[in-house]
Design a protein around this motif. Sequence first.
Motif: not given
Length: 180
Positions: A130-134, A97-103
Amino acid sequence: MFHPKDAAEDTHAVNLAILFFAAFAIGLSIYFHHDSGLKYWLLKAFGESGPGRTLVIIDDTPDGDKAAAHYRSDPRNTLKNMAAWANERILVEFQPAEGPAEVVAFRMQPSELIRETDGALLVTYLPLNPRIAYPTHSLAKFRLDSQILLWSLVIGCIVLVLAWRSARKWRRFRTGMRQY
């Protein structure tokens, strides 16, 4: 020479030894399940979902002699779930929602990828990191780990209290024997 209080002292020592081995088993359980259990708790409680797009599927699971080196590269994950550690790596890009795109990279079978909306893969991520994702659909795989972690922590607290109590009893017994 046999002392009548030797059996009582041995009982205290045996209790502490049993509690030590129980604490070791609980520590192993926490070690194996802390990361996925915490990830499940964080994503369920504070996670937000957003559409992601699969960038690439990398098949980096080697065969033969290189497979042993691959499994030894992360022995904890190999012991925990060898089948999952042998899966392909899937790179997914999503926009928080806030911040750059994450890979982010996930290890799973490509057949497990379920496209929920307009060909996009729903990803649950932690807004603060956002690095904590699944992938949202596969998040339920961590539910058992979170329950094991919870019960390990509860039983660990009980074992800790029992060990503290047993150590105090033994210390009181030894102090009484010195005065005897």
